[in-house]
Design a protein around this motif. Structure first.
Motif, PDB file in Angstrom:
ATOM      1  N   THR A   1     -14.250 111.269 -76.782  1.00 52.84           N
ATOM      2  CA  THR A   1     -14.753 110.027 -77.362  1.00 52.84           C
ATOM      3  C   THR A   1     -16.031 110.218 -78.168  1.00 52.84           C
ATOM      4  O   THR A   1     -16.253 109.495 -79.146  1.00 52.84           O
ATOM      5  CB  THR A   1     -14.983 108.963 -76.271  1.00 52.84           C
ATOM      6  OG1 THR A   1     -15.830 109.508 -75.267  1.00 52.84           O
ATOM      7  CG2 THR A   1     -13.673 108.527 -75.649  1.00 52.84           C
ATOM      8  N   ASP A   2     -16.884 111.170 -77.781  1.00 51.80           N
ATOM      9  CA  ASP A   2     -18.152 111.367 -78.490  1.00 51.80           C
ATOM     10  C   ASP A   2     -17.964 111.901 -79.909  1.00 51.80           C
ATOM     11  O   ASP A   2     -18.869 111.795 -80.732  1.00 51.80           O
ATOM     12  CB  ASP A   2     -19.057 112.319 -77.715  1.00 51.80           C
ATOM     13  CG  ASP A   2     -19.573 111.691 -76.432  1.00 51.80           C
ATOM     14  OD1 ASP A   2     -19.523 110.446 -76.312  1.00 51.80           O
ATOM     15  OD2 ASP A   2     -20.023 112.444 -75.551  1.00 51.80           O
TER      16      ASP A   2
ATOM     17  N   ASP B   1     -16.555 107.775 -84.062  1.00 51.36           N
ATOM     18  CA  ASP B   1     -17.278 106.512 -84.113  1.00 51.36           C
ATOM     19  C   ASP B   1     -16.264 105.381 -83.927  1.00 51.36           C
ATOM     20  O   ASP B   1     -16.114 104.516 -84.789  1.00 51.36           O
ATOM     21  CB  ASP B   1     -18.021 106.384 -85.448  1.00 51.36           C
ATOM     22  CG  ASP B   1     -18.960 105.188 -85.472  1.00 51.36           C
ATOM     23  OD1 ASP B   1     -19.383 104.739 -84.394  1.00 51.36           O
ATOM     24  OD2 ASP B   1     -19.249 104.695 -86.580  1.00 51.36           O
ATOM     25  N   LEU B   2     -15.541 105.460 -82.805  1.00 50.45           N
ATOM     26  CA  LEU B   2     -14.489 104.497 -82.492  1.00 50.45           C
ATOM     27  C   LEU B   2     -14.672 104.034 -81.057  1.00 50.45           C
ATOM     28  O   LEU B   2     -15.273 104.736 -80.242  1.00 50.45           O
ATOM     29  CB  LEU B   2     -13.106 105.142 -82.642  1.00 50.45           C
ATOM     30  CG  LEU B   2     -12.728 105.668 -84.017  1.00 50.45           C
ATOM     31  CD1 LEU B   2     -11.454 106.488 -83.935  1.00 50.45           C
ATOM     32  CD2 LEU B   2     -12.566 104.521 -84.992  1.00 50.45           C
ATOM     33  N   THR B   3     -14.089 102.897 -80.731  1.00 48.43           N
ATOM     34  CA  THR B   3     -14.154 102.401 -79.359  1.00 48.43           C
ATOM     35  C   THR B   3     -13.188 103.183 -78.473  1.00 48.43           C
ATOM     36  O   THR B   3     -12.219 103.788 -78.960  1.00 48.43           O
ATOM     37  CB  THR B   3     -13.795 100.910 -79.296  1.00 48.43           C
ATOM     38  OG1 THR B   3     -12.430 100.748 -79.688  1.00 48.43           O
ATOM     39  CG2 THR B   3     -14.722 100.076 -80.178  1.00 48.43           C
ATOM     40  N   GLY B   4     -13.433 103.145 -77.180  1.00 50.75           N
ATOM     41  CA  GLY B   4     -12.551 103.805 -76.218  1.00 50.75           C
ATOM     42  C   GLY B   4     -11.108 103.343 -76.315  1.00 50.75           C
ATOM     43  O   GLY B   4     -10.188 104.174 -76.326  1.00 50.75           O
ATOM     44  N   PRO B   5     -10.873 102.023 -76.388  1.00 49.97           N
ATOM     45  CA  PRO B   5      -9.488 101.555 -76.507  1.00 49.97           C
ATOM     46  C   PRO B   5      -8.787 102.064 -77.775  1.00 49.97           C
ATOM     47  O   PRO B   5      -7.589 102.344 -77.749  1.00 49.97           O
ATOM     48  CB  PRO B   5      -9.617 100.035 -76.532  1.00 49.97           C
ATOM     49  CG  PRO B   5     -10.881  99.769 -75.772  1.00 49.97           C
ATOM     50  CD  PRO B   5     -11.795 100.910 -76.140  1.00 49.97           C
ATOM     51  N   THR B   6      -9.519 102.211 -78.870  1.00 56.01           N
ATOM     52  CA  THR B   6      -8.916 102.722 -80.106  1.00 56.01           C
ATOM     53  C   THR B   6      -8.507 104.181 -79.928  1.00 56.01           C
ATOM     54  O   THR B   6      -7.409 104.584 -80.327  1.00 56.01           O
ATOM     55  CB  THR B   6      -9.880 102.563 -81.292  1.00 56.01           C
ATOM     56  OG1 THR B   6     -10.185 101.179 -81.455  1.00 56.01           O
ATOM     57  CG2 THR B   6      -9.273 103.106 -82.574  1.00 56.01           C
TER      58      THR B   6
ATOM     59  N   SER C   1      -7.843 105.622 -77.075  1.00 52.17           N
ATOM     60  CA  SER C   1      -6.710 105.603 -76.137  1.00 52.17           C
ATOM     61  C   SER C   1      -5.410 105.273 -76.846  1.00 52.17           C
ATOM     62  O   SER C   1      -4.364 105.844 -76.535  1.00 52.17           O
ATOM     63  CB  SER C   1      -6.969 104.590 -75.019  1.00 52.17           C
ATOM     64  OG  SER C   1      -8.031 105.028 -74.212  1.00 52.17           O
TER      65      SER C   1
END
Length: 75
Positions: free
Chosen positions: A24-25, A28-33, A35
């Motif tokens: 994830t790091d 520059d996206l959200t966790g759900p995106t 996933s």
């Protein structure tokens, strides 16, 4: 581009697998995106996922990577 980068990060990670928390790091996206993109890669058969405790560890499927390379290599 995000899915190709995810696949590359997973395949090149230590031992050929990466925890979702390690991926994830890099974006520059959200966790759900992220996933969602990982789910799409799993459904396409390019990666496998294994739950260990609260995290899912992803591993690229070598045979599928070979097929992908054949498709993406200019002829």
């Amino acid at each position: 581009p995000v899915r190709l980068r995810l696949l590359s990060l997973i395949a090149s990670h230590h031992n050929g697998e990466a925890c979702v928390c390690q991926l994830t790091d890099a974006f520059d996206l959200t966790g759900p995106t992220i996933s969602h993109h990982l789910k799409t890669l799993r459904e396409a058969g390019l990666i496998d996922g294994e739950r260990r405790g609260t995290w899912i560890y992803y591993r690229a499927r070598p045979a599928m990577l070979q097929q992908l390379c054949c498709v993406l290599t200019p002829g």
